[in-house]
Design a protein around this motif. Structure first.
Motif, short mmCIF file in Angstrom:
data_model
loop_
_atom_site.label_atom_id
_atom_site.label_comp_id
_atom_site.label_asym_id
_atom_site.label_seq_id
_atom_site.Cartn_x
_atom_site.Cartn_y
_atom_site.Cartn_z
N SER A 111 5.35 -0.39 9.10
CA SER A 111 6.00 -1.57 9.69
C SER A 111 7.44 -1.19 10.00
O SER A 111 8.13 -0.58 9.18
N ILE A 112 7.87 -1.55 11.18
CA ILE A 112 9.15 -1.07 11.70
C ILE A 112 10.36 -1.74 11.05
O ILE A 112 11.26 -1.06 10.57
N ILE A 113 10.38 -3.05 11.02
CA ILE A 113 11.57 -3.79 10.61
C ILE A 113 11.92 -3.56 9.14
O ILE A 113 13.08 -3.36 8.80
N ASP A 114 10.91 -3.59 8.27
CA ASP A 114 11.20 -3.41 6.84
C ASP A 114 10.94 -1.99 6.35
O ASP A 114 10.92 -1.73 5.16
N HIS A 115 10.78 -1.07 7.29
CA HIS A 115 10.67 0.37 6.99
C HIS A 115 9.58 0.70 5.98
O HIS A 115 9.74 1.60 5.17
N ALA A 116 8.48 -0.01 6.04
CA ALA A 116 7.34 0.30 5.17
C ALA A 116 6.53 1.41 5.80
O ALA A 116 6.24 1.37 7.00
N ASP A 117 6.20 2.41 5.02
CA ASP A 117 5.39 3.52 5.49
C ASP A 117 4.61 4.04 4.30
O ASP A 117 5.19 4.57 3.35
N SER A 118 3.30 3.88 4.35
CA SER A 118 2.48 4.26 3.19
C SER A 118 2.45 5.76 2.96
O SER A 118 2.02 6.20 1.91
N LEU A 119 2.93 6.56 3.92
CA LEU A 119 3.06 8.01 3.68
C LEU A 119 4.20 8.31 2.71
O LEU A 119 4.22 9.34 2.08
N ASP A 120 5.16 7.39 2.65
CA ASP A 120 6.30 7.55 1.76
C ASP A 120 5.97 6.92 0.41
O ASP A 120 6.10 5.71 0.24
N VAL A 121 5.52 7.73 -0.53
CA VAL A 121 5.10 7.20 -1.84
C VAL A 121 6.26 6.56 -2.59
O VAL A 121 6.03 5.72 -3.47
N THR A 122 7.48 6.92 -2.22
CA THR A 122 8.63 6.34 -2.93
C THR A 122 8.90 4.89 -2.54
O THR A 122 9.65 4.21 -3.23
N ASN A 123 8.29 4.41 -1.44
CA ASN A 123 8.57 3.01 -1.08
C ASN A 123 7.41 2.07 -1.39
O ASN A 123 7.37 0.95 -0.91
N LYS A 124 6.48 2.49 -2.25
CA LYS A 124 5.38 1.61 -2.65
C LYS A 124 5.91 0.36 -3.34
O LYS A 124 5.47 -0.76 -3.04
N LYS A 125 6.86 0.51 -4.24
CA LYS A 125 7.42 -0.65 -4.93
C LYS A 125 8.11 -1.59 -3.94
O LYS A 125 8.02 -2.81 -4.07
N THR A 126 8.78 -1.03 -2.95
CA THR A 126 9.42 -1.86 -1.92
C THR A 126 8.37 -2.66 -1.16
O THR A 126 8.55 -3.85 -0.89
N ARG A 127 7.24 -2.01 -0.81
CA ARG A 127 6.16 -2.73 -0.12
C ARG A 127 5.60 -3.84 -1.00
O ARG A 127 5.29 -4.94 -0.53
N GLN A 128 5.49 -3.58 -2.31
CA GLN A 128 4.99 -4.60 -3.22
C GLN A 128 5.98 -5.76 -3.34
O GLN A 128 5.58 -6.93 -3.33
#
Length: 153
Positions: A111-128
């Motif tokens: 997702s572009i606006i909130d910079h979610a990218d499931s390839l980036d394992v470090t942002n899983k908590k951010t997605r949650q």
């Protein structure tokens, strides 16, 4: 080769539409943003999925279901949205698909606006966290609408 699903959603009817068959300005803007994003990365667009006038808490959106079926069948390896809230405002759906089924199916979520990218394992908590905030937003709006309706009785 990237085969992207461009997913668009808008929950409220856009009163500026000329007719029911027209796309709202928001949907047009989402489509332009996401197709440009794909073009800049040389991603092929498998299909554009659009659920206009559907809540993000509604799991049974027609194009959402069609997109999930295409993901499961292996036609798509990236799901692209403007923001995670366009995908879903239901935390259970976020967990089930973005964090469970998509990796199982070999599908990346971006997702572009909130910079979610499931390839980036470090942002899983951010997605949650985004998922929780999106769900809470719906609960808050619903509670406020109920309060207003009681005031007008």
């Amino acid at each position: 080769m990237v085969s992207a699903a461009v997913y668009l959603r808008l929950s409220d009817e856009d009163r500026n539409k000329k007719s029911e068959a027209d796309e709202s300005e928001s949907i047009q803007n989402q489509k332009s943003l996401l197709t440009d994003y794909c073009r800049q990365r040389n991603w092929d667009i498998f299909d554009i999925y659009c659920d206009e006038d559907y809540s993000g808490t509604d799991f049974y959106r027609p194009d959402f279901q069609r997109m999930l079926a295409d993901c499961e069948s292996g036609c798509i390896n990236v799901v692209l949205c403007k923001s995670q809230s366009r995908f879903s405002r239901d935390m259970a759906v976020v967990e089930t698909y973005i964090h469970d089924k998509f990796p199982e199916w070999g599908v990346r979520f971006v997702s572009i606006i909130d910079h979610a990218d499931s390839l980036d394992v470090t942002n899983k908590k951010t997605r949650q966290i985004n998922g929780l905030v999106n769900e809470w937003y719906c609960e808050e709006v619903s509670a406020n609408v109920r309060k207003l309706s009681l005031i007008h009785i």
